[in-house]
Design an enzyme around this catalytic site. Structure first.
Site, short mmCIF file in Angstrom:
data_model
loop_
_atom_site.label_atom_id
_atom_site.label_comp_id
_atom_site.label_asym_id
_atom_site.label_seq_id
_atom_site.Cartn_x
_atom_site.Cartn_y
_atom_site.Cartn_z
N GLU A 50 0.83 -1.22 0.00
CA GLU A 50 0.00 0.00 0.00
C GLU A 50 0.85 1.26 0.00
OE1 GLU A 50 -3.13 0.14 -1.17
OE2 GLU A 50 -3.66 -1.26 0.43
N SER A 145 -11.64 1.71 -5.76
CA SER A 145 -11.36 2.19 -7.12
C SER A 145 -12.59 2.31 -8.00
CB SER A 145 -10.34 1.29 -7.81
OG SER A 145 -9.16 1.31 -7.12
N ASP A 191 -4.58 1.13 -9.53
CA ASP A 191 -6.03 0.96 -9.66
C ASP A 191 -6.44 0.72 -11.12
OD1 ASP A 191 -5.72 1.65 -7.06
OD2 ASP A 191 -6.73 3.59 -7.21
C1 GLA Z 1 -5.12 5.03 -4.12
C2 GLA Z 1 -4.34 5.33 -5.39
C3 GLA Z 1 -3.41 4.19 -5.76
C4 GLA Z 1 -2.54 3.78 -4.57
C5 GLA Z 1 -3.40 3.59 -3.32
C6 GLA Z 1 -2.58 3.34 -2.09
O1 GLA Z 1 -5.98 3.96 -4.36
O2 GLA Z 1 -5.23 5.57 -6.46
O3 GLA Z 1 -2.62 4.55 -6.85
O4 GLA Z 1 -1.53 4.71 -4.34
O5 GLA Z 1 -4.23 4.71 -3.06
O6 GLA Z 1 -1.88 2.15 -2.22
#
Ligand code: GLA
Length: 406
Positions: A50, A145, A191
């Protein structure tokens, strides 16, 4: 958004079919003719890795059996360069300009579509006027997402309407640009990549530096991926995300490196006098999370659930203490899961996604799922006064076209 808290969880293929039928019917009702094309793209859940996709790290997500579906047909009135798009979830229609927008002209959800269309236009692919209906069963604002799913579903639709298929990686990058420039979120690639490349029964170990991935089989073995929405969203998330990126970049510069892949934990410790306390902790998270993700992928391959579980809990602690992107409610959910523990069938748990609210992801033995959901729900509810939403998902297929019903 609808998600189930009951022990009898709806099966996923039904969910997608139901959504497809609903959106298809709604198109016919709104535009008095059948849709000619239907595109679907999933949300994702990240098992581990993460806040390191924008730090050249590894991430281990899977697409989930929750989709954004768009039904469309060339516009009845093709005289104006716009798309007329109706959202069944929000019950509102918006007009998307189809020119070469440089920035969002729309303030609502339409800007995600506007951004994707602009990305195609920049490549010389002009999108013809179209009418569309969108529906989604990706929980909105839950860190799963939903916006990437909307972008990727739009790109998949546009590919079909223009007869121009992009390379899958190019499509993910185009959608990421839409998010950067039209939604103002400087996200990494995880995502959009997951929504494009998702495969049934597989996790993806994405190397965010090379932008390539390996699949990691996960056909469950009696184990479910349980997603628990804390149903809280702390609004500082937007600015905090960009702040974390800056802190990481700053720390990397002070370490005299240009990629985190060359930085060891020892390097971070040795540089502790030149890093601020915050930079030190951000750096420690990045370096340890990269290592944990690689180890976790191995452990998944070996079905070593003890190791997977420990790595998930360690990831959560690092996100809570060093990266500071968790919150009281997410911590509660993970604490309850860890208290239930392996004897109740919970193998591991952590916050997932950007943080500051949203969801946790837990691995739970199939047979224990109903009881785990019940305990999590009642204990979280009495600790926070908020009702969580739980659902499980298998790794799902990425973006694809589905046949209109007609
Ligand atoms: C969001 C962002 C991703 C990633 C996550 C954390 O979902 O869109 O690109 O950085 O946070 O892992």
């Amino acid at each position: 958004m609808n998600h189930s808290t009951s022990a009898s969880l709806p099966t996923s293929s039904n969910l997608l079919t139901e959504l497809r039928d609903r959106v298809d019917r709604e198109f016919q009702a709104k535009f008095s003719r059948p849709a000619t094309v239907i595109a679907a793209a999933p949300g994702r859940v990240n098992l581990i890795g993460e806040h390191i996709d924008y730090n050249d790290g590894f991430v281990l997500p899977m697409a989930i059996e929750r989709y954004v579906v768009i039904a469309a047909a060339p516009a009845a009135d093709a005289s104006r360069p716009t798309a007329t798009v109706y959202s069944t979830n929000l019950q509102e229609t918006t007009q998307i300009p189809l020119g070469n927008s440089q920035a969002a002209t729309l303030g609502n959800w339409g800007r995600y579509l506007e951004g994707v269309v602009a990305g195609f236009a920049e490549q010389g692919i002009q999108v013809p006027p179209f009418d569309a209906v969108i529906g989604s069963n990706v929980p909105h604002g839950g860190g799963l997402s939903s916006s990437a799913a909307l972008e990727v579903a739009t790109a998949t639709l546009v590919e079909s309407l223009t007869d121009h298929t992009l390379e899958p990686l190019q499509k993910a990058l185009l959608c990421q640009q839409a998010e950067h420039r039209f939604a103002g979120v400087p996200c990494g690639i995880m995502d959009q990549f997951s929504s494009v490349f998702g495969q049934a029964d597989h996790l993806m170990l994405i190397d965010c530096r090379s932008q390539q991935y390996d699949t990691v089989p996960f056909d469950a073995d009696g184990i479910s991926v349980l997603i628990t929405n804390s149903n809280v969203k702390h609004e500082l998330s937007g600015g905090e995300y960009a702040a974390r990126r800056n802190e990481c970049d700053q720390a990397l510069r002070k370490l005299n490196q240009n990629t985190w892949r060359n930085v060891s934990l020892e390097d971070v410790q040795n540089a502790s006098s030149s890093l601020s306390d915050i930079e030190l902790r951000r750096a420690r998270h990045v370096v340890t999370e990269i290592a944990r993700t690689i180890q976790a992928a191995e452990a998944f391959r070996d079905s070593d659930w003890d190791a997977v579980g420990q790595l998930m809990y360690a990831s959560h602690e690092s996100l809570r203490d060093d990266f500071e992107v968790s919150c009281r409610e997410l911590d509660q959910l993970v604490e309850i899961a860890s208290e239930l523990g392996t004897e109740s069938g919970v193998l591991g748990s952590r916050m997932t996604g950007g943080g500051f609210g949203g969801c946790t992801v837990s691995l739970v033995r199939d047979h224990a799922l109903p009881e785990v959901i019940q305990s999590l729900t009642s204990r979280y509810q009495s600790a926070t006064g908020v009702t969580p939403s739980c659902f499980s998902s298998r790794p799902a297929l990425g973006a694809h076209l589905i046949q209109p019903h007609a």
